[in-house]
Design an enzyme around this catalytic site. Structure first.
Site, PDB file in Angstrom:
ATOM      1  N   VAL A 196       0.825  -1.209   0.000  1.00  0.00           N
ATOM      2  CA  VAL A 196       0.000   0.000   0.000  1.00  0.00           C
ATOM      3  C   VAL A 196       0.866   1.269   0.000  1.00  0.00           C
ATOM      4  CG1 VAL A 196      -2.073   0.983   0.997  1.00  0.00           C
ATOM      5  CG2 VAL A 196      -1.514  -1.370   1.477  1.00  0.00           C
ATOM      6  N   VAL A 250      16.117  -8.949  -2.841  1.00  0.00           N
ATOM      7  CA  VAL A 250      16.973  -7.784  -2.578  1.00  0.00           C
ATOM      8  C   VAL A 250      18.232  -8.225  -1.835  1.00  0.00           C
ATOM      9  CG1 VAL A 250      17.110  -5.588  -1.311  1.00  0.00           C
ATOM     10  CG2 VAL A 250      15.041  -6.167  -2.595  1.00  0.00           C
ATOM     11  N   SER A 282       9.367   0.154   2.039  1.00  0.00           N
ATOM     12  CA  SER A 282       7.969   0.011   2.485  1.00  0.00           C
ATOM     13  C   SER A 282       7.616  -1.469   2.453  1.00  0.00           C
ATOM     14  CB  SER A 282       7.040   0.827   1.585  1.00  0.00           C
ATOM     15  OG  SER A 282       7.336   0.593   0.213  1.00  0.00           O
ATOM     16  N   ALA A 333      -6.419   2.496  10.183  1.00  0.00           N
ATOM     17  CA  ALA A 333      -6.866   3.458  11.177  1.00  0.00           C
ATOM     18  C   ALA A 333      -8.300   3.179  11.626  1.00  0.00           C
ATOM     19  CB  ALA A 333      -6.758   4.863  10.600  1.00  0.00           C
ATOM     20  N   HIS A 457     -28.818   9.365 -10.732  1.00  0.00           N
ATOM     21  CA  HIS A 457     -28.237   9.401 -12.078  1.00  0.00           C
ATOM     22  C   HIS A 457     -27.881  10.832 -12.440  1.00  0.00           C
ATOM     23  CE1 HIS A 457     -27.485   8.436 -16.246  1.00  0.00           C
ATOM     24  NE2 HIS A 457     -28.183   9.524 -16.556  1.00  0.00           N
TER      25      HIS A 457
HETATM   26  P1  FAD Z   1      -0.567   4.764  15.865  1.00  0.00           P
HETATM   27  O1  FAD Z   1      -1.314   5.633  14.935  1.00  0.00           O
HETATM   28  O2  FAD Z   1       0.754   4.253  15.451  1.00  0.00           O
HETATM   29  O3  FAD Z   1      -0.438   5.611  17.216  1.00  0.00           O
HETATM   30  C1  FAD Z   1       0.272   5.148  18.310  1.00  0.00           C
HETATM   31  C2  FAD Z   1       0.641   6.347  19.179  1.00  0.00           C
HETATM   32  O4  FAD Z   1       1.171   5.855  20.401  1.00  0.00           O
HETATM   33  C3  FAD Z   1       1.739   7.228  18.580  1.00  0.00           C
HETATM   34  O5  FAD Z   1       1.373   8.580  18.688  1.00  0.00           O
HETATM   35  C4  FAD Z   1       2.970   6.939  19.442  1.00  0.00           C
HETATM   36  O6  FAD Z   1       3.831   8.055  19.567  1.00  0.00           O
HETATM   37  C5  FAD Z   1       2.293   6.642  20.772  1.00  0.00           C
HETATM   38  N1  FAD Z   1       3.104   5.840  21.686  1.00  0.00           N
HETATM   39  C6  FAD Z   1       3.746   4.670  21.452  1.00  0.00           C
HETATM   40  N2  FAD Z   1       4.322   4.212  22.577  1.00  0.00           N
HETATM   41  C7  FAD Z   1       4.036   5.131  23.541  1.00  0.00           C
HETATM   42  C8  FAD Z   1       4.317   5.206  24.918  1.00  0.00           C
HETATM   43  N3  FAD Z   1       4.988   4.263  25.548  1.00  0.00           N
HETATM   44  N4  FAD Z   1       3.875   6.295  25.598  1.00  0.00           N
HETATM   45  C9  FAD Z   1       3.171   7.268  24.987  1.00  0.00           C
HETATM   46  N5  FAD Z   1       2.854   7.230  23.684  1.00  0.00           N
HETATM   47  C10 FAD Z   1       3.271   6.167  22.971  1.00  0.00           C
HETATM   48  N6  FAD Z   1      -4.650   3.430   7.504  1.00  0.00           N
HETATM   49  C11 FAD Z   1      -5.855   3.668   6.961  1.00  0.00           C
HETATM   50  O7  FAD Z   1      -6.868   3.156   7.454  1.00  0.00           O
HETATM   51  N7  FAD Z   1      -5.996   4.492   5.868  1.00  0.00           N
HETATM   52  C12 FAD Z   1      -4.932   5.071   5.286  1.00  0.00           C
HETATM   53  O8  FAD Z   1      -5.087   5.817   4.310  1.00  0.00           O
HETATM   54  C13 FAD Z   1      -3.657   4.838   5.824  1.00  0.00           C
HETATM   55  N8  FAD Z   1      -2.571   5.410   5.275  1.00  0.00           N
HETATM   56  C14 FAD Z   1      -1.348   5.180   5.829  1.00  0.00           C
HETATM   57  C15 FAD Z   1      -0.240   5.753   5.209  1.00  0.00           C
HETATM   58  C16 FAD Z   1       1.018   5.530   5.728  1.00  0.00           C
HETATM   59  C17 FAD Z   1       2.206   6.161   5.058  1.00  0.00           C
HETATM   60  C18 FAD Z   1       1.166   4.733   6.908  1.00  0.00           C
HETATM   61  C19 FAD Z   1       2.516   4.512   7.518  1.00  0.00           C
HETATM   62  C20 FAD Z   1       0.078   4.153   7.517  1.00  0.00           C
HETATM   63  C21 FAD Z   1      -1.204   4.366   6.968  1.00  0.00           C
HETATM   64  N9  FAD Z   1      -2.328   3.781   7.526  1.00  0.00           N
HETATM   65  C22 FAD Z   1      -3.554   4.001   6.963  1.00  0.00           C
HETATM   66  C23 FAD Z   1      -2.254   2.924   8.721  1.00  0.00           C
HETATM   67  C24 FAD Z   1      -2.648   3.725   9.977  1.00  0.00           C
HETATM   68  O9  FAD Z   1      -1.808   4.850  10.081  1.00  0.00           O
HETATM   69  C25 FAD Z   1      -2.510   2.842  11.212  1.00  0.00           C
HETATM   70  O10 FAD Z   1      -3.248   1.659  11.042  1.00  0.00           O
HETATM   71  C26 FAD Z   1      -3.039   3.584  12.430  1.00  0.00           C
HETATM   72  O11 FAD Z   1      -2.331   4.781  12.655  1.00  0.00           O
HETATM   73  C27 FAD Z   1      -2.937   2.702  13.678  1.00  0.00           C
HETATM   74  O12 FAD Z   1      -3.441   3.406  14.759  1.00  0.00           O
HETATM   75  P2  FAD Z   1      -2.958   3.105  16.254  1.00  0.00           P
HETATM   76  O13 FAD Z   1      -3.758   4.021  17.109  1.00  0.00           O
HETATM   77  O14 FAD Z   1      -3.016   1.661  16.509  1.00  0.00           O
HETATM   78  O15 FAD Z   1      -1.407   3.489  16.301  1.00  0.00           O
HETATM   79  P1  NAI Z   2       2.391  -3.842   2.955  1.00  0.00           P
HETATM   80  O1  NAI Z   2       2.278  -5.045   3.798  1.00  0.00           O
HETATM   81  O2  NAI Z   2       1.167  -3.251   2.378  1.00  0.00           O
HETATM   82  O3  NAI Z   2       3.362  -4.147   1.731  1.00  0.00           O
HETATM   83  C1  NAI Z   2       4.672  -4.578   1.911  1.00  0.00           C
HETATM   84  C2  NAI Z   2       5.164  -5.185   0.614  1.00  0.00           C
HETATM   85  O4  NAI Z   2       6.557  -5.379   0.720  1.00  0.00           O
HETATM   86  C3  NAI Z   2       4.532  -6.547   0.324  1.00  0.00           C
HETATM   87  O5  NAI Z   2       4.079  -6.577  -1.010  1.00  0.00           O
HETATM   88  C4  NAI Z   2       5.665  -7.513   0.579  1.00  0.00           C
HETATM   89  O6  NAI Z   2       5.604  -8.683  -0.224  1.00  0.00           O
HETATM   90  C5  NAI Z   2       6.879  -6.665   0.215  1.00  0.00           C
HETATM   91  N1  NAI Z   2       8.117  -7.087   0.868  1.00  0.00           N
HETATM   92  C6  NAI Z   2       8.291  -7.445   2.162  1.00  0.00           C
HETATM   93  N2  NAI Z   2       9.597  -7.725   2.389  1.00  0.00           N
HETATM   94  C7  NAI Z   2      10.252  -7.527   1.218  1.00  0.00           C
HETATM   95  C8  NAI Z   2      11.616  -7.627   0.828  1.00  0.00           C
HETATM   96  N3  NAI Z   2      12.566  -7.986   1.682  1.00  0.00           N
HETATM   97  N4  NAI Z   2      11.924  -7.349  -0.461  1.00  0.00           N
HETATM   98  C9  NAI Z   2      10.976  -6.967  -1.347  1.00  0.00           C
HETATM   99  N5  NAI Z   2       9.663  -6.854  -1.034  1.00  0.00           N
HETATM  100  C10 NAI Z   2       9.321  -7.123   0.247  1.00  0.00           C
HETATM  101  O7  NAI Z   2       3.198  -2.789   3.836  1.00  0.00           O
HETATM  102  P2  NAI Z   2       3.466  -1.237   3.645  1.00  0.00           P
HETATM  103  O8  NAI Z   2       3.222  -0.816   2.259  1.00  0.00           O
HETATM  104  O9  NAI Z   2       4.788  -1.001   4.276  1.00  0.00           O
HETATM  105  O10 NAI Z   2       2.347  -0.603   4.542  1.00  0.00           O
HETATM  106  C11 NAI Z   2       2.233  -0.998   5.897  1.00  0.00           C
HETATM  107  C12 NAI Z   2       0.806  -1.001   6.313  1.00  0.00           C
HETATM  108  O11 NAI Z   2       0.346   0.322   6.525  1.00  0.00           O
HETATM  109  C13 NAI Z   2      -0.154  -1.572   5.275  1.00  0.00           C
HETATM  110  O12 NAI Z   2      -0.194  -2.962   5.291  1.00  0.00           O
HETATM  111  C14 NAI Z   2      -1.441  -0.987   5.741  1.00  0.00           C
HETATM  112  O13 NAI Z   2      -1.936  -1.772   6.792  1.00  0.00           O
HETATM  113  C15 NAI Z   2      -1.038   0.382   6.243  1.00  0.00           C
HETATM  114  N6  NAI Z   2      -1.290   1.367   5.197  1.00  0.00           N
HETATM  115  C16 NAI Z   2      -2.572   1.552   4.788  1.00  0.00           C
HETATM  116  C17 NAI Z   2      -2.875   2.459   3.805  1.00  0.00           C
HETATM  117  C18 NAI Z   2      -4.270   2.592   3.352  1.00  0.00           C
HETATM  118  O14 NAI Z   2      -5.151   2.087   4.022  1.00  0.00           O
HETATM  119  N7  NAI Z   2      -4.530   3.270   2.234  1.00  0.00           N
HETATM  120  C19 NAI Z   2      -1.845   3.271   3.175  1.00  0.00           C
HETATM  121  C20 NAI Z   2      -0.510   2.951   3.641  1.00  0.00           C
HETATM  122  C21 NAI Z   2      -0.275   2.052   4.631  1.00  0.00           C
END
Ligand code: FAD
Ligand code: NAI
Length: 478
Positions: A196, A250, A282, A333, A457
């Site tokens: 993703v 890799v 990633s 999220a 529509h």
């Molecule tokens: P987190 O959001 O990771 O929050 C955890 C919090 O806990 C952080 O603020 C951290 O600092 C804090 N924390 C940790 N340990 C401690 C501690 N000991 N004391 C105090 N604070 C602490 N999901 C979607 O559904 N839609 C998307 O479009 C999407 N896009 C994404 C894009 C990217 C680039 C990435 C990396 C992730 C994306 N995700 C998306 C995934 C989503 O961000 C996570 O699933 C979500 O944030 C998880 O929520 P959480 O509350 O479990 O943890």
């Molecule tokens: P991912 O699990 O979506 O994808 C990781 C990819 O890396 C997989 O295709 C896997 O086969 C490949 N991979 C793993 N090890 C490898 C290696 N050594 N060499 C080459 N390829 C390898 O994980 P990603 O993209 O890092 O995102 C993490 C998570 O964050 C997602 O799974 C998702 O849960 C959340 N996320 C959600 C978004 C959304 O809802 N739109 C957007 C971005 C992240």
């Protein structure tokens, strides 16, 4: 003297801050602890999602899509633009502004709901008279504060997984954090992992002008996605210019101040070298539990580093709950939020639960990909008899008017009962269209139910109705 609460939530990502708000709404005295800070050192609640995930990535996806449209698609609408320029610093600063609004919004919601917020790192100190003791080490320094509560909700989220031998420096080898903050469009950008993040961030930087190559370890593209949809996506992304190499292994990664080189073996077993200005890794995310002091209460992790919980998010210890990325299930999220709400309601004596069968997934590329429920390959593998209906956006009037006709809606329904088992969409606004499918599945609707509902529509949602009609081989417009 420790401050006593009914509930302490550790982490203010979508799992934690929503759990805290719901707990407070239900009359529980609630504290929420989060360590994330802005560059000025002020609190930045919202976790990965708000700071370096969902929100900033969608801001850059939107900005880069506008840029791409202005360059390549406005002319189709008869709009002539000359001298289109890119102010990357402004684009990044707009993204930062969107993040800030969200951080501030959460602080406002904490105040409004009377959640006591602590900007610091929370760690278990052991058992307390009434529950558990938590030490909060303030981000600003100074003496730790001791809190205690009967119920603790762990919502500490996840962090990017590193490749062995290639730690993130956020300058040349970037995690999702650095990938959102590149200050000059790289000429050549390499990514490892076409999941993703790889596809979303690869799309952003390709649209802004980088030559993007993604190296993927698995031989199949988007293995979790319905195969027909994944094939369509691969075709669309390749056509846009994303170079996606599947089935690679890799090897060594070397970097200088100017470039990163990735040695790999391609799908044919040939040794290859990819040289780029930056590398985004990633390859998935790992749960974040460091510094939580779990040893103080004797809570063990499983072999993947997640906190083991049952279907109600209960850990092995009484009144300690865990939600979101730090536990099993999809790292999304909205999944974290639903778990946060369900746990707060359980603590308050209600019966909150999460239906894992109806959690939607969205990949915010162009075309967008969204799905809920089972894929065709999963139904085949389990021997579940089904009927499929698809409808292409090419035959949808609104999609033609938008000039965005890639993709389709696909509905899979039980052969006998017609209950919808899965809905898969690739195309414009798939992220919004999927909600109808989620509602339908939550209410155990049949494909006939959707087919009989009046859809506006012209709208993209008519493609969903037509796909439902197609399950019964009676699509009207195709
Ligand atoms: P987190 O959001 O990771 O929050 C955890 C919090 O806990 C952080 O603020 C951290 O600092 C804090 N924390 C940790 N340990 C401690 C501690 N000991 N004391 C105090 N604070 C602490 N999901 C979607 O559904 N839609 C998307 O479009 C999407 N896009 C994404 C894009 C990217 C680039 C990435 C990396 C992730 C994306 N995700 C998306 C995934 C989503 O961000 C996570 O699933 C979500 O944030 C998880 O929520 P959480 O509350 O479990 O943890
Ligand atoms: P991912 O699990 O979506 O994808 C990781 C990819 O890396 C997989 O295709 C896997 O086969 C490949 N991979 C793993 N090890 C490898 C290696 N050594 N060499 C080459 N390829 C390898 O994980 P990603 O993209 O890092 O995102 C993490 C998570 O964050 C997602 O799974 C998702 O849960 C959340 N996320 C959600 C978004 C959304 O809802 N739109 C957007 C971005 C992240």
């Amino acid at each position: 003297m420790s401050q006593q609460f009914d509930v302490i939530v550790i982490g203010a990502g979508p799992g934690g801050y929503i759990a805290a708000i719901r707990s407070a709404q239900l009359g529980l005295k609630t504290a929420c602890i989060d360590a994330w800070s802005t560059s000025e050192g002020t609190p930045a609640p919202g976790g990965t999602c708000t700071n370096v995930g969902c929100i900033p990535s969608k801001a850059l996806l939107q900005s880069s899509e506008h840029y791409d449209h202005a360059q390549h698609h406005f002319a189709d609408h008869g709009i002539e633009l000359k001298g289109i320029g890119l102010d990357l610093a402004k684009m990044i600063s707009r993204k930062d502004q969107v993040v800030k609004q969200n951080n501030e919004g959460i602080l406002y919601l904490f105040k409004k709901n009377k959640v006591t917020f602590f900007h610091g790192t929370g760690a278990f100190a052991g058992a307390a008279e009434q529950g558990y003791a938590i030490n909060v080490r303030p981000v600003k320094g100074g003496e730790p504060t001791q809190l205690s509560a009967k119920h603790i909700i762990i919502a500490t989220g996840s962090k990017a997984r590193e490749l062995p031998g290639a730690p993130f420096d956020e300058k040349m080898i970037l995690s999702n954090d650095g990938a959102l903050n590149i200050n000059k469009v790289p000429k050549k950008l390499a990514l490892i992992g076409s999941g993703v993040i790889g596809l979303e961030m690869g799309s952003v930087w390709r649209r802004l002008g980088a030559e993007v190559t993604i190296l993927e370890g698995l031989p199949t593209f988007l293995g979790a996605v319905d195969e027909q949809i994944a094939r369509e996506a691969h075709k669309a992304f390749t056509k846009q210019g994303l170079n996606i190499e599947l089935g690679v292994k890799v090897g060594d990664i070397k970097k200088t101040a100017k470039e990163v080189s990735v040695a790999y073996t391609d799908a044919k077993g040939q040794a290859q070298q990819l040289v780029a200005d930056k590398l985004i890794v990633s390859i998935g995310r790992v749960p974040q539990t460091g510094g939580l002091g779990l040893e103080a209460i004797g809570l063990a992790l499983d072999e993947r580093g997640t906190i083991p919980v049952d279907e109600l998010c209960r850990t092995a210890l009484p009144n300690i709950w865990a939600v979101g990325d730090v536990v099993r299930g999809p790292m999304l999220a909205h999944k974290a939020e639903e778990e946060g709400v369900a746990v707060a309601e359980r603590i308050a004596g209600q019966h909150g639960h999460v239906n894992f069968n109806t959690i939607p997934w969205v990949i915010y590329t162009s075309p967008e990909i969204a799905w809920v429920g089972q894929t065709e390959q999963q139904l085949k593998a389990s021997g579940h008899a089904y009927r499929a209906g698809t409808f292409p956006f090419l035959a949808n009037g609104r999609a033609r008017a938008l000039g965005d006709t890639t993709g389709m809606v696909k509905i899979l329904a039980d052969e006998k009962t017609d209950e919808i088992l899965g809905v898969h969409i690739i195309g414009p606004m798939a992220s919004e269209l999927i909600s109808e499918a989620v509602v339908a599945m939550e209410f155990k609707a049949s494909s006939e139910d959707i087919a009989r509902i009046c859809h506006a529509h012209p709208s993209l949602s008519e493609a969903t109705k037509e796909a439902a009609l197609a399950v019964d081989k009676r699509a009207l417009n195709f």
